[in-house]
Design a protein around this motif. Sequence first.
Motif, short mmCIF file in Angstrom:
data_model
loop_
_atom_site.label_atom_id
_atom_site.label_comp_id
_atom_site.label_asym_id
_atom_site.label_seq_id
_atom_site.Cartn_x
_atom_site.Cartn_y
_atom_site.Cartn_z
N ILE A 32 0.84 -1.20 0.00
CA ILE A 32 0.00 0.00 0.00
C ILE A 32 0.88 1.25 0.00
O ILE A 32 1.75 1.41 0.85
CB ILE A 32 -0.95 0.00 1.22
CG1 ILE A 32 -1.85 -1.22 1.17
CG2 ILE A 32 -1.77 1.28 1.25
CD1 ILE A 32 -2.68 -1.44 2.42
N THR A 33 0.65 2.12 -0.98
CA THR A 33 1.43 3.37 -1.10
C THR A 33 0.56 4.56 -0.70
O THR A 33 -0.67 4.45 -0.60
CB THR A 33 1.89 3.56 -2.55
OG1 THR A 33 0.72 3.73 -3.38
CG2 THR A 33 2.71 2.38 -3.06
N GLU A 34 1.22 5.69 -0.49
CA GLU A 34 0.49 6.92 -0.16
C GLU A 34 -0.44 7.33 -1.30
O GLU A 34 -1.56 7.79 -1.07
CB GLU A 34 1.46 8.06 0.16
CG GLU A 34 2.14 7.91 1.50
CD GLU A 34 1.15 7.89 2.66
OE1 GLU A 34 0.19 8.68 2.66
OE2 GLU A 34 1.35 7.07 3.58
N ASP A 35 0.02 7.15 -2.54
CA ASP A 35 -0.82 7.48 -3.70
C ASP A 35 -2.06 6.60 -3.74
O ASP A 35 -3.16 7.07 -4.02
CB ASP A 35 -0.01 7.30 -5.00
CG ASP A 35 -0.81 7.69 -6.22
OD1 ASP A 35 -1.37 8.81 -6.23
OD2 ASP A 35 -0.88 6.87 -7.15
N LEU A 36 -1.89 5.34 -3.41
CA LEU A 36 -3.03 4.42 -3.39
C LEU A 36 -4.02 4.81 -2.29
O LEU A 36 -5.24 4.82 -2.52
CB LEU A 36 -2.54 2.98 -3.19
CG LEU A 36 -3.61 1.90 -3.16
CD1 LEU A 36 -4.46 1.91 -4.41
CD2 LEU A 36 -2.95 0.54 -2.97
N ILE A 37 -3.51 5.16 -1.13
CA ILE A 37 -4.38 5.59 -0.02
C ILE A 37 -5.18 6.82 -0.44
O ILE A 37 -6.38 6.91 -0.20
CB ILE A 37 -3.56 5.86 1.26
CG1 ILE A 37 -3.02 4.54 1.81
CG2 ILE A 37 -4.40 6.59 2.30
CD1 ILE A 37 -2.01 4.71 2.93
N LYS A 38 -4.53 7.76 -1.10
CA LYS A 38 -5.21 8.97 -1.57
C LYS A 38 -6.33 8.62 -2.55
O LYS A 38 -7.44 9.13 -2.44
CB LYS A 38 -4.19 9.90 -2.22
CG LYS A 38 -4.79 11.19 -2.73
CD LYS A 38 -3.75 12.06 -3.40
CE LYS A 38 -4.43 13.27 -4.01
NZ LYS A 38 -3.55 13.99 -4.90
N ARG A 39 -6.02 7.76 -3.49
CA ARG A 39 -7.03 7.36 -4.49
C ARG A 39 -8.20 6.64 -3.83
O ARG A 39 -9.36 6.86 -4.17
CB ARG A 39 -6.38 6.45 -5.54
CG ARG A 39 -7.32 6.16 -6.70
CD ARG A 39 -6.68 5.34 -7.76
NE ARG A 39 -5.48 6.00 -8.25
CZ ARG A 39 -4.57 5.38 -8.98
NH1 ARG A 39 -4.71 4.11 -9.29
NH2 ARG A 39 -3.51 6.01 -9.41
N LEU A 40 -7.91 5.77 -2.87
CA LEU A 40 -8.97 5.06 -2.16
C LEU A 40 -9.86 6.02 -1.37
O LEU A 40 -11.08 5.88 -1.36
CB LEU A 40 -8.39 3.99 -1.24
CG LEU A 40 -7.72 2.81 -1.93
CD1 LEU A 40 -7.00 1.94 -0.91
CD2 LEU A 40 -8.73 2.00 -2.72
N ARG A 41 -9.26 6.99 -0.73
CA ARG A 41 -10.03 7.98 0.04
C ARG A 41 -10.95 8.78 -0.87
O ARG A 41 -12.09 9.07 -0.53
CB ARG A 41 -9.10 8.91 0.80
CG ARG A 41 -8.55 8.30 2.04
CD ARG A 41 -7.76 9.32 2.86
NE ARG A 41 -7.25 8.68 4.06
CZ ARG A 41 -6.04 8.87 4.54
NH1 ARG A 41 -5.20 9.71 3.95
NH2 ARG A 41 -5.65 8.24 5.64
N GLU A 42 -10.44 9.17 -2.04
CA GLU A 42 -11.22 9.96 -2.99
C GLU A 42 -12.46 9.20 -3.48
O GLU A 42 -13.49 9.80 -3.75
CB GLU A 42 -10.37 10.34 -4.20
CG GLU A 42 -9.32 11.38 -3.92
CD GLU A 42 -8.40 11.62 -5.11
OE1 GLU A 42 -8.67 11.10 -6.22
OE2 GLU A 42 -7.39 12.33 -4.93
N HIS A 43 -12.33 7.90 -3.62
CA HIS A 43 -13.40 7.09 -4.22
C HIS A 43 -14.03 6.10 -3.24
O HIS A 43 -14.77 5.20 -3.66
CB HIS A 43 -12.84 6.33 -5.42
CG HIS A 43 -12.31 7.23 -6.48
ND1 HIS A 43 -13.11 7.89 -7.38
CD2 HIS A 43 -11.04 7.60 -6.79
CE1 HIS A 43 -12.37 8.61 -8.19
NE2 HIS A 43 -11.11 8.46 -7.85
N LYS A 44 -13.76 6.26 -1.97
CA LYS A 44 -14.18 5.28 -0.97
C LYS A 44 -15.69 4.95 -1.02
O LYS A 44 -16.05 3.77 -1.06
CB LYS A 44 -13.78 5.75 0.43
CG LYS A 44 -14.15 4.77 1.53
CD LYS A 44 -13.72 5.31 2.88
CE LYS A 44 -14.22 4.43 4.00
NZ LYS A 44 -13.91 4.99 5.31
#
Length: 125
Positions: A32-44
Motif C-alpha cells: 500500500i502506497t500513499e498514492d493508493l491511499i489517496k485514491r482510495l479515500r477519494e473514491h471510498k
Amino acid sequence: MEATEIIEYLRDRNFTIKTDGDFLELSPPEKITEDLIKRLREHKPAIIAELKREQRRAKVLAILAENPETQRAIIADASIDPSSVILTIAIKNHYTFEMLIPKERYDGFTLLSIIHGLKEANTQH
C-alpha cells in the motif's frame, strides 16, 4: 478512475480488497502506497458501494448454486440506501440485475405474490 476500475486495478496487482461496513480492508499492507491511499479515500463511497453490490450478486448466485431446482433468487437490502430497498435478482442461466425501489413503495408481500404468479405462469407453459 471509477470504482470498478480501481477494484480491478487492485485485484490485477494481487491485492485483496473487502468492505466491512463503512471500512475498506486492503492487503497485503506492505504494497500500500500513499498514492493508493489517496485514491482510495477519494473514491471510498463508490468503492464500498461496488463491493457491496458484488457481495449481493454473489449471494443470489450462491442461492441458485446451492438449490439446483430453484430458477430465481432474490434478496432485498434495505440497509444500504436510506431511501430505497435494493433488490438483487438472479435468474438461473440468464442474468443478474438490481432494482432500486423507494422504501415507501416497497412491499415484500407484494413481491412474493409477483414471484408466486411468475412460478405459476411458468408451470402452465
